[in-house]
Design an enzyme around this catalytic site. Structure first.
Site, PDB file in Angstrom:
ATOM      1  N   SER A 143      33.955  -3.711  12.908  1.00  0.00           N
ATOM      2  CA  SER A 143      34.677  -3.124  14.030  1.00  0.00           C
ATOM      3  C   SER A 143      36.142  -3.539  13.930  1.00  0.00           C
ATOM      4  O   SER A 143      36.456  -4.601  13.401  1.00  0.00           O
ATOM      5  CB  SER A 143      34.059  -3.650  15.332  1.00  0.00           C
ATOM      6  OG  SER A 143      35.033  -3.694  16.361  1.00  0.00           O
ATOM      7  N   LYS A 146      31.076  -7.936  14.619  1.00  0.00           N
ATOM      8  CA  LYS A 146      30.211  -6.771  14.437  1.00  0.00           C
ATOM      9  C   LYS A 146      29.896  -6.425  12.999  1.00  0.00           C
ATOM     10  O   LYS A 146      30.737  -6.496  12.110  1.00  0.00           O
ATOM     11  CB  LYS A 146      30.882  -5.543  15.068  1.00  0.00           C
ATOM     12  CG  LYS A 146      30.904  -5.607  16.573  1.00  0.00           C
ATOM     13  CD  LYS A 146      29.574  -5.244  17.161  1.00  0.00           C
ATOM     14  CE  LYS A 146      29.617  -3.805  17.624  1.00  0.00           C
ATOM     15  NZ  LYS A 146      28.298  -3.354  18.032  1.00  0.00           N
TER      16      LYS A 146
END
Ligand code: ARG
Length: 462
Positions: free
Chosen positions: A281, A287
């Site tokens: 991300s 992420k």
């Protein structure tokens, strides 16, 4: 307008085609992908014209050599495609004129673009179907490999996304093998349906020349020529068959992708994927997102859209040929490209996937997944009807729920409270591994069944 720049059908036209129409009317940017099939079809057609003495051998050879030269030019990226000449057929014919002069004008005897285009397209779809089958074979092999190393991996099987009954992870993977096998069959069946050669039906009514359609059909690798000239130029069933098979296959792949996404989530944590199959991300440093799986799932929509578009195009068309049908190529090419990429990415995904075996096992003990096994035990050992046994099992679940215990955490005394004449060996029914291995019925999840299935499938997919 100099003759050199004129389209082949310009003889009755006083004005050139409007520029804006040329933009949407010209399909060359799309159908140039059919050039090999188009040239092959033209060569075979010319050979037939020579054999039937409709054109002289000398002229025919000039045409064939010219066509081969064009094929080479296109292959080497030296061919200049021109929108003015609409499509692949007329671009090639126009170029043939500039190479061999007026001899080129004999190529289109006893043929129309209407039969020409479907001959090309059927040949192309056959090739694409074979390529799809080849890639599905590779995908199946990867699924088989993964299942072989997971025969003893126990996980909860779901219905309604609620834990249902324990299964082997291998058995789950083999379920997808069955789907892909059916997908393969659909593409194989399509190849059989497609196997009638359109060439020689002309615009729609046939031709007065003494052509030999059996010759062209055989040379192009079809089983036989089509039977009805009107149906031949009107028919796009073979396009719909392809798009529908592609859609069903894409739907299977999308379900697989959806499961990977759910199972990879922080809630489920049933699998992990290699970093190669994840993306990060731009804001959240922690992420790792399963983008490839999401894209496969999303792109299935493109396959369905192509099918829907083609069905809609066809539903209102009277017989026989209409320009509407020209749109079929883009739909098929898009659907094929999308599907092929989805199959290839799925293959990467399955290879890069690691089941979290401990989590799978733990989760298979959640949600009272052996409740049915307990009921079955009562039927088989205590001479009860299934409905009576079901009620007793439900009582045990209520008890376990109240005590906040899993079924495999109960002791014999607790179980006896629900039914007092039980034998101690009842306790093994709460073992998920035992549950899996009891499913010995044909097609069930027992280790024995799975091993048998894997060895059978491995022979099929060597
Ligand atoms: N490019 C056309 C198509 O794909 C070829 C057939 C054209 N036939 C015609 N009658 N205009 O449909």
């Amino acid at each position: 307008m100099k003759n050199k720049n004129k389209t082949v059908w310009s003889a009755r036209f006083n004005n050139a085609t409007s520029k804006i129409f040329e933009k949407i009317g010209a399909s060359i940017d799309i159908d140039k992908r059919l050039y090999k099939e188009d040239i092959l079809g033209s060569i075979v057609h010319t050979q037939m014209l020579i054999k039937q003495k409709i054109i002289s051998k000398e002229r025919g050879i000039k045409i064939i050599n010219g066509l081969k030269k064009i094929r080479n030019e296109i292959k080497k990226n030296k061919f200049k495609f021109n929108k003015k000449y609409e499509d692949i057929h007329l671009n090639i014919e126009k170029r043939l004129f500039s190479i061999i002069g007026d001899n080129a004008g004999y190529l289109h005897i006893a043929r129309s673009r209407n039969d020409q285009v479907i001959t090309d397209f059927k040949l192309w779809i056959k090739k694409a179907s074979k390529e799809t089958i080849k890639n599905l074979n590779d995908l199946i092999k990867s699924f088989l490999k993964k299942s072989e190393s997971n025969i003893q991996t126990i996980m909860p099987g779901f219905t309604h996304l609620k834990n249902a009954q324990p299964i082997s992870y291998a058995h789950y993977l083999l379920a997808y093998v069955e789907m892909f096998k059916r997908d393969k069959k659909r593409f194989t069946n399509n190849i059989n349906y497609i196997d009638e050669c359109p060439l020689g039906v002309g615009a729609l009514s046939g031709t007065s020349y003494k052509i030999d359609r059996n010759f062209t059909s055989k040379k192009l690798g079809f089983k036989k020529p089509t039977d009805n000239s009107i149906d031949t130029v009107s028919d796009r069933d073979f396009v719909l068959d392809f798009l529908s098979s592609a859609s069903i296959c894409a739907m299977h792949i999308s379900r697989f992708a959806e499961e990977l996404i759910i199972w990879n989530s922080d809630i489920f944590k049933l699998i992990t994927l290699d970093d190669r199959m994840l993306t990060g991300s731009s804001i959240m440093p922690q992420k790792k997102n399963p983008d490839p799986a999401e894209l496969i799932r999303g792109r299935a929509g493109k396959n369905f859209g192509s099918l829907q578009a083609m069905l809609t195009t066809m539903k209102g068309l009277p017989l026989s040929y209409y320009k509407d049908m020209q749109e079929d190529k883009e739909l098929v090419f898009n659907s094929y490209d999308t599907l092929l990429q989805s199959i290839i990415i799925s293959n990467e995904l399955i290879k890069s996937l690691k089941p979290n075996k401990k989590r799978m096992l733990d989760l298979s003990n959640e949600g009272y997944t052996t409740a049915t096994d307990f009921a079955d035990y009562l039927v088989q050992n205590n001479d009860l009807s299934f409905r009576e046994a079901y009620k007793i099992s439900a009582k045990l679940i209520n008890y376990a729920e109240e005590k906040k215990k899993k079924l495999n955490q109960l002791n014999f005394n607790e179980v006896k409270k629900i039914k007092n004449d039980l034998n101690k060996n009842v306790m093994k029914v709460f073992d998920v591994k035992n549950s899996v291995n009891l499913k010995t019925s044909l097609g069930g999840t027992s280790t024995k069944n799975i091993k048998k299935m894997i060895s059978k499938l491995k022979k099929e997919f060597k």
